[in-house]
Design a protein around this motif. Structure first.
Motif, PDB file in Angstrom:
ATOM      1  N   LYS A 161       0.844  -1.194   0.000  1.00 52.14           N
ATOM      2  CA  LYS A 161       0.000   0.000   0.000  1.00 52.14           C
ATOM      3  C   LYS A 161       0.880   1.245   0.000  1.00 52.14           C
ATOM      4  CE  LYS A 161      -4.161   1.887   2.177  1.00 52.14           C
ATOM      5  NZ  LYS A 161      -5.018   1.591   1.003  1.00 52.14           N
ATOM      6  N   ILE A 162       0.437   2.254  -0.752  1.00 56.78           N
ATOM      7  CA  ILE A 162       1.098   3.556  -0.768  1.00 56.78           C
ATOM      8  C   ILE A 162       0.031   4.612  -0.513  1.00 56.78           C
ATOM      9  CG2 ILE A 162       2.562   5.154  -2.050  1.00 56.78           C
ATOM     10  CD1 ILE A 162       3.127   2.841  -4.027  1.00 56.78           C
ATOM     11  N   VAL A 163       0.297   5.527   0.408  1.00 56.29           N
ATOM     12  CA  VAL A 163      -0.623   6.652   0.604  1.00 56.29           C
ATOM     13  C   VAL A 163       0.152   7.958   0.516  1.00 56.29           C
ATOM     14  CG1 VAL A 163      -2.190   5.300   2.068  1.00 56.29           C
ATOM     15  CG2 VAL A 163      -0.428   6.719   3.141  1.00 56.29           C
ATOM     16  N   GLU A 164      -0.518   8.963  -0.015  1.00 49.94           N
ATOM     17  CA  GLU A 164       0.019  10.321  -0.001  1.00 49.94           C
ATOM     18  C   GLU A 164      -0.471  10.984   1.276  1.00 49.94           C
ATOM     19  OE1 GLU A 164      -1.122  14.075  -2.567  1.00 49.94           O
ATOM     20  OE2 GLU A 164       0.155  12.710  -3.740  1.00 49.94           O
ATOM     21  N   ILE A 165       0.460  11.338   2.134  1.00 50.54           N
ATOM     22  CA  ILE A 165       0.120  11.851   3.461  1.00 50.54           C
ATOM     23  C   ILE A 165      -0.650  13.164   3.331  1.00 50.54           C
ATOM     24  CG2 ILE A 165       1.083  12.710   5.643  1.00 50.54           C
ATOM     25  CD1 ILE A 165       3.494  10.783   5.080  1.00 50.54           C
ATOM     26  N   GLY A 198      -3.579   9.279   5.048  1.00 47.66           N
ATOM     27  CA  GLY A 198      -3.336   9.618   3.653  1.00 47.66           C
ATOM     28  C   GLY A 198      -4.317   8.970   2.710  1.00 47.66           C
ATOM     29  N   LYS A 199      -4.254   9.394   1.449  1.00 50.21           N
ATOM     30  CA  LYS A 199      -5.098   8.810   0.399  1.00 50.21           C
ATOM     31  C   LYS A 199      -4.255   7.863  -0.442  1.00 50.21           C
ATOM     32  CE  LYS A 199      -4.302  12.557  -2.913  1.00 50.21           C
ATOM     33  NZ  LYS A 199      -4.901  13.540  -3.833  1.00 50.21           N
ATOM     34  N   SER A 200      -4.867   6.761  -0.833  1.00 54.57           N
ATOM     35  CA  SER A 200      -4.144   5.748  -1.591  1.00 54.57           C
ATOM     36  C   SER A 200      -3.727   6.271  -2.964  1.00 54.57           C
ATOM     37  CB  SER A 200      -5.005   4.500  -1.770  1.00 54.57           C
ATOM     38  OG  SER A 200      -5.179   3.832  -0.545  1.00 54.57           O
ATOM     39  N   ILE A 201      -2.510   5.938  -3.367  1.00 54.49           N
ATOM     40  CA  ILE A 201      -2.033   6.220  -4.716  1.00 54.49           C
ATOM     41  C   ILE A 201      -1.395   4.947  -5.249  1.00 54.49           C
ATOM     42  CG2 ILE A 201      -1.683   8.696  -4.359  1.00 54.49           C
ATOM     43  CD1 ILE A 201       1.298   8.145  -3.960  1.00 54.49           C
ATOM     44  N   SER A 202      -1.283   4.852  -6.561  1.00 53.24           N
ATOM     45  CA  SER A 202      -0.783   3.610  -7.154  1.00 53.24           C
ATOM     46  C   SER A 202       0.628   3.734  -7.706  1.00 53.24           C
ATOM     47  CB  SER A 202      -1.716   3.146  -8.279  1.00 53.24           C
ATOM     48  OG  SER A 202      -1.838   4.160  -9.267  1.00 53.24           O
TER      49      SER A 202
END
Length: 277
Positions: free
Chosen positions: A108-112, A145-149
Motif C-alpha cells: 500500500k502507498i498513501v500520499e500523506i 493519507g489517500k491511496s495512490i498507485s
C-alpha cells in the motif's frame, strides 16, 4: 516494543537528528529508535536509497523507517507512507523509495494528507514523526493519507542491456566509506545476461576479467607474505548486497588510495561489462 529507524542527511553537528528523536519520545515513551545513518550526502537520493535498501532487511517485520532526505513539502515533492515487505517507509515522493519498489511490489502507498492539522517548516520532525508514531500505535495508513498507485522513479538506477545482450552498461550509484565503488549491475542480471560467457569489466582506466566473492579472494595466500600483492590490489567483487563493486584491497583513501580516487570514479560514472559473442 516498536522500532523506528532514522536515515537522514542531517549530519552530526546540528540539532536536527536529536530533535527528531526527542519528538518521537514525546509521542511514544515505549519505543526503540535506531540510527541507520545521518551522514548521507546532502540531497543524495540514490545514496540514501541504496543504504535503506540494504539496511531495512536486517530489522524485524513491522519496523518503521523514517527517511529524511529532500523532504520539504512542495507541489512536486509530496509526502508518502509505504507498506512494503512487512515494513513501513515514510519519506518524500522524490524517487527515493523506487529502488525498493523496483524489486518488491508495495502492499500500500498513501500520499500523506495531515499537513493541515500540523504547523510545520521541519516536516521530518513534525509530519513524519506523527505518521511514524501513528503506525507504531497500530494505526492504519488510510487514516493519514489517500491511496495512490504510482510513485516517482529515480533515474539512472537501472543498467542498460544492448540489443544482442553482449553488453551491460551500468552506473556508479554509491561510494562507501572505504572509497569502494558500487554500481547498479546486480549479480542476478549479470548471470541472466551473461549465461556463463567470458567477460571484461571496464571502469575508466581499470579493467577486470574476474569477479570475486570476498575481498581476500584476490590475494594469493600461497605466496610468502612479503611477496604478495596486497595493499593497493584492485579487484571486482559481488558485495554482500549482490551488486558489482570495484574495490582496492584494504583501501584507505588517505594512504594507499581507493577505487574512487585511483580510478577517478564518481557518482553516475559508467561501468561496462562486455560479454564474448
Amino acid at each position: 516494543m516498536p522500532i523506528i529507524t532514522l536515515t537522514t542527511d542531517f549530519g552530526e553537528k546540528d540539532h536536527f537528528a536529536g530533535a527528531v528523536k526527542g519528538a518521537i519520545y514525546t509521542e511514544l515513551e515505549n519505543v526503540r529508535i535506531v540510527d541507520i545513518s545521518h551522514t548521507i550526502s546532502p540531497f543524495h537520493l540514490t545514496e540514501a536509497a541504496y543504504i535503506i535498501q540494504n539496511a531495512y532487511r536486517s530489522f524485524p517485520p513491522g519496523t518503521i523507517h523514517i527517511i529524511g532526505i529532500d523532504s520539504e513539502l512542495n507541489p512536486e515533492n509530496k509526502h508518502i507512507a509505504v507498506s512494503l515487505d512487512g515494513h513501513y517507509f515514510i519519506c518524500a515522493n522524490n524517487g527515493i523509495i523506487s529502488m525498493l519498489t523496483n524489486e518488491i511490489n508495495p502492499d500500500k502507498i498513501v500520499e500523506i494528507n495531515i499537513h493541515d492539522r500540523i504547523t510545520s517548516n521541519f516536516p521530518v520532525l513534525d509530519v513524519f514523526v506523527k505518521v511514524a508514531c501513528h503506525i507504531a500505535r497500530g494505526g492504519t495508513l488510510d487514516v493519514i493519507g489517500k491511496s495512490i498507485s504510482e510513485i516517482k522513479e529515480l533515474t539512472g538506477i537501472k543498467p542498460v542491456v544492448n540489443v544482442d545482450s553482449s553488453q551491460i552498461i551500468g552506473n556508479v550509484i554509491y561510494i562507501d566509506n572505504y572509497g569502494n565503488v558500487i554500481c547498479n549491475i546486480t549479480k542476478s542480471l549479470f548471470e541472466e545476461i551473461g549465461k556463463g560467457r567470458d567477460y571484461k569489466i571496464t571502469a575508466r582506466t581499470a579493467s577486470f576479467t574476474k569477479i570475486h566473492t570476498h575481498y581476500s579472494d584476490a590475494i594469493n595466500f600461497e605466496l610468502p607474505s612479503d611477496k604478495r600483492e596486497e595493499d593497493g590490489k584492485k579487484l571486482a567483487l559481488w558485495n554482500s548486497s549482490g551488486y558489482l563493486e570495484i574495490a582496492i584491497y584494504k583501501s584507505n583513501p588517505s594512504t594507499v588510495g581507493s577505487a574512487s580516487t585511483l580510478f577517478g570514479l564518481g557518482f553516475r560514472d559508467t561501468i561496462t561489462v562486455n560479454f564474448e559473442k
